[in-house]
Design a protein around this motif. Structure first.
Motif, PDB file in Angstrom:
ATOM      1  N   ASN A 182       0.818  -1.220   0.000  1.00 41.49           N
ATOM      2  CA  ASN A 182       0.000   0.000   0.000  1.00 41.49           C
ATOM      3  C   ASN A 182       0.854   1.275   0.000  1.00 41.49           C
ATOM      4  N   PRO A 183       1.880   1.385   0.864  1.00 39.71           N
ATOM      5  CA  PRO A 183       2.734   2.588   0.795  1.00 39.71           C
ATOM      6  C   PRO A 183       3.467   2.728  -0.540  1.00 39.71           C
ATOM      7  N   TYR A 184       3.889   1.607  -1.098  1.00 40.43           N
ATOM      8  CA  TYR A 184       4.588   1.635  -2.397  1.00 40.43           C
ATOM      9  C   TYR A 184       3.650   2.128  -3.484  1.00 40.43           C
ATOM     10  N   GLN A 185       2.429   1.655  -3.467  1.00 37.60           N
ATOM     11  CA  GLN A 185       1.437   2.076  -4.463  1.00 37.60           C
ATOM     12  C   GLN A 185       1.139   3.569  -4.328  1.00 37.60           C
ATOM     13  N   GLN A 186       1.022   4.049  -3.091  1.00 40.11           N
ATOM     14  CA  GLN A 186       0.772   5.468  -2.866  1.00 40.11           C
ATOM     15  C   GLN A 186       1.945   6.314  -3.368  1.00 40.11           C
ATOM     16  N   LYS A 187       3.150   5.834  -3.154  1.00 37.32           N
ATOM     17  CA  LYS A 187       4.348   6.554  -3.597  1.00 37.32           C
ATOM     18  C   LYS A 187       4.369   6.687  -5.121  1.00 37.32           C
ATOM     19  N   LEU A 188       4.077   5.583  -5.818  1.00 35.72           N
ATOM     20  CA  LEU A 188       4.093   5.592  -7.289  1.00 35.72           C
ATOM     21  C   LEU A 188       3.000   6.493  -7.848  1.00 35.72           C
ATOM     22  N   LEU A 189       1.844   6.483  -7.226  1.00 32.93           N
ATOM     23  CA  LEU A 189       0.756   7.349  -7.670  1.00 32.93           C
ATOM     24  C   LEU A 189       1.109   8.821  -7.471  1.00 32.93           C
ATOM     25  N   ALA A 190       1.739   9.116  -6.360  1.00 26.70           N
ATOM     26  CA  ALA A 190       2.152  10.498  -6.100  1.00 26.70           C
ATOM     27  C   ALA A 190       3.165  10.974  -7.125  1.00 26.70           C
ATOM     28  N   GLU A 191       4.080  10.081  -7.516  1.00 26.57           N
ATOM     29  CA  GLU A 191       5.087  10.433  -8.515  1.00 26.57           C
ATOM     30  C   GLU A 191       4.446  10.654  -9.879  1.00 26.57           C
ATOM     31  N   ARG A 192       3.423   9.849 -10.187  1.00 23.27           N
ATOM     32  CA  ARG A 192       2.774   9.990 -11.494  1.00 23.27           C
ATOM     33  C   ARG A 192       1.906  11.233 -11.566  1.00 23.27           C
ATOM     34  N   LEU A 193       1.150  11.510 -10.508  1.00 24.97           N
ATOM     35  CA  LEU A 193       0.162  12.585 -10.554  1.00 24.97           C
ATOM     36  C   LEU A 193       0.675  13.903 -10.007  1.00 24.97           C
ATOM     37  N   GLY A 194       1.747  13.831  -9.225  1.00 26.94           N
ATOM     38  CA  GLY A 194       2.240  15.048  -8.584  1.00 26.94           C
ATOM     39  C   GLY A 194       1.472  15.362  -7.327  1.00 26.94           C
ATOM     40  N   ASN A 195       0.176  15.270  -7.386  1.00 24.85           N
ATOM     41  CA  ASN A 195      -0.688  15.513  -6.227  1.00 24.85           C
ATOM     42  C   ASN A 195      -1.657  14.342  -6.110  1.00 24.85           C
ATOM     43  N   ILE A 196      -1.432  13.486  -5.115  1.00 31.84           N
ATOM     44  CA  ILE A 196      -2.247  12.268  -4.978  1.00 31.84           C
ATOM     45  C   ILE A 196      -3.687  12.585  -4.600  1.00 31.84           C
ATOM     46  N   GLU A 197      -3.933  13.786  -4.100  1.00 29.12           N
ATOM     47  CA  GLU A 197      -5.299  14.147  -3.749  1.00 29.12           C
ATOM     48  C   GLU A 197      -6.195  14.263  -4.976  1.00 29.12           C
ATOM     49  N   LEU A 198      -5.573  14.285  -6.186  1.00 29.89           N
ATOM     50  CA  LEU A 198      -6.378  14.300  -7.416  1.00 29.89           C
ATOM     51  C   LEU A 198      -7.238  13.044  -7.534  1.00 29.89           C
ATOM     52  N   LEU A 199      -6.831  11.970  -6.837  1.00 32.37           N
ATOM     53  CA  LEU A 199      -7.615  10.733  -6.880  1.00 32.37           C
ATOM     54  C   LEU A 199      -8.881  10.828  -6.029  1.00 32.37           C
ATOM     55  N   ASN A 200      -8.895  11.770  -5.099  1.00 36.16           N
ATOM     56  CA  ASN A 200     -10.055  11.901  -4.215  1.00 36.16           C
ATOM     57  C   ASN A 200     -11.010  12.942  -4.782  1.00 36.16           C
ATOM     58  N   VAL A 201     -12.024  12.488  -5.513  1.00 40.95           N
ATOM     59  CA  VAL A 201     -12.981  13.429  -6.095  1.00 40.95           C
ATOM     60  C   VAL A 201     -13.953  13.939  -5.039  1.00 40.95           C
ATOM     61  N   PHE A 202     -14.101  13.199  -3.938  1.00 42.28           N
ATOM     62  CA  PHE A 202     -14.882  13.675  -2.805  1.00 42.28           C
ATOM     63  C   PHE A 202     -14.482  12.857  -1.571  1.00 42.28           C
ATOM     64  N   THR A 203     -14.808  13.402  -0.408  1.00 40.78           N
ATOM     65  CA  THR A 203     -14.558  12.687   0.841  1.00 40.78           C
ATOM     66  C   THR A 203     -15.885  12.191   1.404  1.00 40.78           C
ATOM     67  N   THR A 204     -15.829  11.244   2.280  1.00 39.44           N
ATOM     68  CA  THR A 204     -17.054  10.695   2.866  1.00 39.44           C
ATOM     69  C   THR A 204     -17.002  10.808   4.383  1.00 39.44           C
ATOM     70  N   GLU A 205     -18.170  10.993   4.960  1.00 40.16           N
ATOM     71  CA  GLU A 205     -18.337  10.988   6.401  1.00 40.16           C
ATOM     72  C   GLU A 205     -19.468  10.026   6.744  1.00 40.16           C
ATOM     73  N   GLU A 206     -19.289   9.301   7.819  1.00 39.74           N
ATOM     74  CA  GLU A 206     -20.282   8.311   8.220  1.00 39.74           C
ATOM     75  C   GLU A 206     -20.876   8.651   9.580  1.00 39.74           C
ATOM     76  N   GLU A 207     -22.173   8.418   9.697  1.00 41.72           N
ATOM     77  CA  GLU A 207     -22.848   8.559  10.980  1.00 41.72           C
ATOM     78  C   GLU A 207     -23.537   7.243  11.290  1.00 41.72           C
ATOM     79  N   ASN A 208     -23.139   6.610  12.372  1.00 41.65           N
ATOM     80  CA  ASN A 208     -23.705   5.317  12.749  1.00 41.65           C
ATOM     81  C   ASN A 208     -24.973   5.556  13.561  1.00 41.65           C
ATOM     82  N   ILE A 209     -26.118   5.331  12.918  1.00 39.18           N
ATOM     83  CA  ILE A 209     -27.407   5.567  13.563  1.00 39.18           C
ATOM     84  C   ILE A 209     -27.909   4.239  14.111  1.00 39.18           C
ATOM     85  N   VAL A 210     -27.682   4.018  15.394  1.00 38.59           N
ATOM     86  CA  VAL A 210     -28.028   2.740  16.013  1.00 38.59           C
ATOM     87  C   VAL A 210     -28.352   2.975  17.480  1.00 38.59           C
TER      88      VAL A 210
END
Length: 410
Positions: A157-185
């Protein structure tokens, strides 16, 4: 009523006056339950510790300097004994490596495509070659599975993240949105999720086991020994004999079930403590109020009445204890299955009619009590359904006791 008390006193004196019976019915089960759960906890704890302490043997083929640096930086080299192979070395020893993993003398091999990072850097357009990373591990081996998980978490996983960062310059480009969860129980239901699945099954099973061990001998055993015949020819009404035996059996079964339950209460936290906080949390978070305790006791008493009535009825029709045990054994299987059904419930609303089904409905009510979701109508349906079947069994038993053919095996 006087005759019923006399019969009850006779039955209770027979059990409590025999040290061997006291030991086998009340002391031995507690020792066994605590012993079994303690041994289980120790074994699970030992297995977990053994996996954590085991240093995996891992083969890595065509590892680049980047991969090796991540292995060292993230500490994978501390939990694994690593052998680095070139492409040629791997081709020569592939069969040996596969056999070692099969025989569990090695745990994992990881194969990176030759010149993998060059191929990754050369990727420009859709359809260009995508390099491959291959795993080889033994899914039946705990050591091999742990090595696979550790490699993914600490290296892949760290190796994959490193390679993606090198390819894209900014790895946050992969995150088109963030998610939040609320556990309703419901908090009570969440805290009691595990115990509400286990407790109904354990209660119905242990109650029946206690009734079975005592009920068969009290009727079929006395029938076989001839002591019941002398009681039948006495001036005591046979219905009084039936009720006296049933009440005494209910008392003995209740004591037995309390001992079983108490042993579990002692043993299960011991097992959880041996396995760390994660497992320990599954046994916590459940608290019963006065109403819940009353409901639980009422359901358990109804179950005791039902089980004692069914077992006593079957034992009445049996010629001896062996035959009685043959009659009762299928019922035990039904009880186990009915108790287990609540462990695999998909959730959602359950019709009130199902709560009226003896044993299954009782298990559902016990589950609802644990999660503070019991409904009065469903509780009542469960209680009435159980008592009704128990009363039918008692009526049938009294009728059988009045039959000379059945009672004297004519």
């Amino acid at each position: 009523m006087k005759n019923i008390k006399i019969i009850m006193g006779k039955e209770l004196k027979r059990v409590f006056g025999d040290k061997k019976l006291i030991f086998s019915l009340f002391i031995l089960p507690a020792i066994l339950v605590i012993g079994i759960y303690s041994i289980m906890g120790m074994m699970i704890s030992n297995v977990s510790s053994d996996i954590e302490e085991h240093k995996s043997r891992v083969y890595i083929v065509n590892a680049s300097d980047s991969v090796k640096s991540i292995i060292d930086a993230n500490g994978f080299s501390k939990v694994a004994d690593i052998a680095y192979y070139t492409e040629d070395d791997f081709n020569k020893n592939a069969d040996v490596i596969h056999n070692e993993i099969l025989e569990e003398t090695a745990d994992l091999f990881v194969y990176f495509d030759k010149d993998m990072e060059t191929k990754i850097a050369a990727y420009k357009n859709q359809g260009d070659e995508i390099p491959v990373m291959k795993y080889g591990y033994n899914k039946t081996s705990n050591y091999s599975g742990a090595a696979y998980s550790n490699f993914n978490e600490m290296v892949k996983n760290p190796y994959q993240q490193k390679l993606l960062a090198e390819r894209l310059g900014n790895i946050e480009l992969l995150n088109v949105f963030t998610t939040e969860e609320e556990n309703i129980v419901k908090e009570a239901k969440a805290n009691a999720e595990f115990i509400s699945q286990l407790l109904p099954y354990m209660i119905v099973m242990l109650l029946f086991a206690g009734a079975m061990s005592i009920g068969v001998d009290a009727i079929a055993g006395e029938k076989e020994r001839g002591t019941l015949a002398s009681m039948l020819i006495s001036p005591v009404k046979r219905s009084d004999i039936v009720w006296g035996k049933l009440f005494s059996l209910m008392i003995l079964t209740g004591i037995s079930s309390i001992i079983y339950s108490g042993s579990m209460i002692v043993a299960m936290p011991m097992m959880a403590q041996m396995n760390g906080e994660g497992m320990g949390s599954m046994f916590g978070g459940v608290s019963f109020g006065i109403v819940q305790v009353i409901e639980l006791v009422a359901i358990m008493l109804a179950l005791v009445f039902l089980f004692v009535s069914v077992i006593a009825l079957l034992a009445t029709y049996a010629k001896d204890t062996k035959t009685a045990q043959t009659y009762v054994s299928p019922c035990y299987i039904v009880v186990i299955v009915a108790g287990m059904l609540t462990m695999f419930s998909a959730g959602g609303e359950i019709a009130i009619e199902k709560y009226a089904i003896p044993i299954y409905g009782n298990a559902l009510v016990i589950r609802d009590i644990c999660t503070s979701e019991v409904v009065l109508e469903k509780f009542g349906a469960s209680l009435i359904g159980t008592l009704l079947i128990g009363i039918i069994c008692v009526v049938a038993m009294i009728k059988a006791f009045n039959s000379e053919k059945i009672m004297f095996n004519a």
